[in-house]
Design a protein around this motif. Structure first.
Motif, PDB file in Angstrom:
ATOM      1  N   ILE A  33       0.703  -1.333  -0.605  1.00 32.54           N
ATOM      2  CA  ILE A  33       0.198  -0.071   0.232  1.00 32.54           C
ATOM      3  C   ILE A  33       1.282   1.597   0.353  1.00 32.54           C
ATOM      4  N   LEU A  34       0.308   2.100  -1.108  1.00 27.70           N
ATOM      5  CA  LEU A  34       1.092   3.417  -0.968  1.00 27.70           C
ATOM      6  C   LEU A  34      -0.238   4.248   0.059  1.00 27.70           C
ATOM      7  N   LEU A  43       0.061   8.243  10.143  1.00 29.58           N
ATOM      8  CA  LEU A  43       0.391   7.018   9.525  1.00 29.58           C
ATOM      9  C   LEU A  43       2.211   6.840   9.506  1.00 29.58           C
ATOM     10  N   GLU A  44       2.784   8.150  10.054  1.00 28.46           N
ATOM     11  CA  GLU A  44       3.684   7.233  10.209  1.00 28.46           C
ATOM     12  C   GLU A  44       4.206   6.250  11.777  1.00 28.46           C
ATOM     13  N   PRO A  45       3.295   6.201  12.544  1.00 25.53           N
ATOM     14  CA  PRO A  45       3.605   4.654  13.479  1.00 25.53           C
ATOM     15  C   PRO A  45       3.260   3.590  12.506  1.00 25.53           C
ATOM     16  N   LEU A  46       2.331   3.215  11.505  1.00 24.58           N
ATOM     17  CA  LEU A  46       1.618   2.139  11.490  1.00 24.58           C
ATOM     18  C   LEU A  46       3.193   1.809  10.156  1.00 24.58           C
ATOM     19  N   ALA A  47       3.425   3.043   9.584  1.00 23.43           N
ATOM     20  CA  ALA A  47       4.435   2.301   7.825  1.00 23.43           C
ATOM     21  C   ALA A  47       5.913   1.675   8.475  1.00 23.43           C
ATOM     22  N   GLU A  48       6.264   2.233  10.225  1.00 19.31           N
ATOM     23  CA  GLU A  48       7.579   1.924  10.590  1.00 19.31           C
ATOM     24  C   GLU A  48       7.019   0.371  10.743  1.00 19.31           C
ATOM     25  N   ALA A  49       5.821  -0.084  11.574  1.00 20.42           N
ATOM     26  CA  ALA A  49       5.406  -1.389  11.436  1.00 20.42           C
ATOM     27  C   ALA A  49       5.213  -2.184  10.528  1.00 20.42           C
TER      28      ALA A  49
END
Length: 258
Positions: A33-34, A43-49
């Motif tokens: 997903i982009l 959204l950054e914590p989700l991207a890290e996870a």
């Protein structure tokens, strides 16, 4: 073994878009997903996870010249460089304002709502077409039931969303290998609804405003996660027979996606 689908999701930072994102990330075999949002901080914590999630900041209210360069370079090229393909566009971003009666209409404000709700989607589709043709992909556009009814002051929003429905119809006609649909998501419990209840009572009629207040007070608003799951499923497996249609999210034709 089938390749993992690649979905570009706009308006992903909150509301319906966040509901879509939550659904897709929770799937047993989630897609790549982009996620695009003006503010990517949530959204950054989700991207890290999640290794399968990339987040990009882009403001769809930017001037035309900026959109024409930023959409291909910041969104389309990023997805292709990272995953090698694009299978779906889920075009969810949009704005309600300006809410103003026709006698008070300002074309500068209409320019803004059309740039966000319609023209940026045209640019998104145009930039993604080469990849969508390769993948025989899907385009899911988030419309509104406001295209079917009138509220005081909603002429800019409703007409821009009606144009989006026709865009879906035309794209399905011109690009038969790409499956396209436009979806009215219902009255969803988002910040837009909060703005309607708190900020637009003087423009709408008292009956119109009371209706929206009552939907919240009576717990009738649709959950972003509920409609988000339908939209997310459509982005993954939209059937060809639905291409070009405008449907409400809870239409019986979409039962398989709930």
């Amino acid at each position: 073994m089938a390749e993992t689908p690649v979905i570009i999701l706009t308006g992903a930072g909150r509301g319906i878009g966040k509901g879509v994102l939550n659904h897709l990330l929770a799937l047993p075999n989630p897609p790549n997903i982009l996620a695009v949002s003006r503010d990517i901080t949530p959204l950054e914590p989700l991207a890290e996870a999640h290794d399968n999630l990339e987040v990009v900041s882009l403001d769809f209210s930017a001037p035309f010249g900026e959109l024409k360069t930023q959409i291909p370079s910041a969104i389309i090229d990023v997805a292709v460089a990272k995953w090698g393909r694009i299978d779906s566009l889920l075009l969810n971003h949009g704005i309600l304002d300006p809410v103003a009666k026709m006698e008070d209409a300002r074309l500068e404000s209409w320019d803004l709502v059309y740039r966000v709700n319609l023209f940026s989607n045209v640019e998104m589709i145009k930039a993604a077409l080469p990849e969508l043709r390769k993948s025989r992909g899907r385009v899911v556009m988030v419309s509104s039931a406001a295209t079917e009814m009138a509220f005081n002051g909603w002429s800019a929003y409703g007409s821009s969303k009606a144009a989006l429905n026709h865009l879906a119809l035309t794209l399905a006609h011109e690009e038969p290998e790409i499956t396209t649909i436009s979806i009215a998501p219902g009255v969803v419990d988002t910040d837009m609804q909060k703005d309607i209840r708190q900020g637009h009572g003087n423009t709408m009629t008292s009956q119109e405003h009371s209706m929206f207040v009552g939907l919240k007070e009576n717990g009738i608003l649709v959950s972003p996660d509920t409609v988000g799951s339908v939209l997310g499923n459509l982005s993954l497996k939209l059937e060809k027979g639905l291409s070009g249609k405008y449907l409400h999210w809870d239409n019986e034709a979409l039962a398989a996606y709930r």
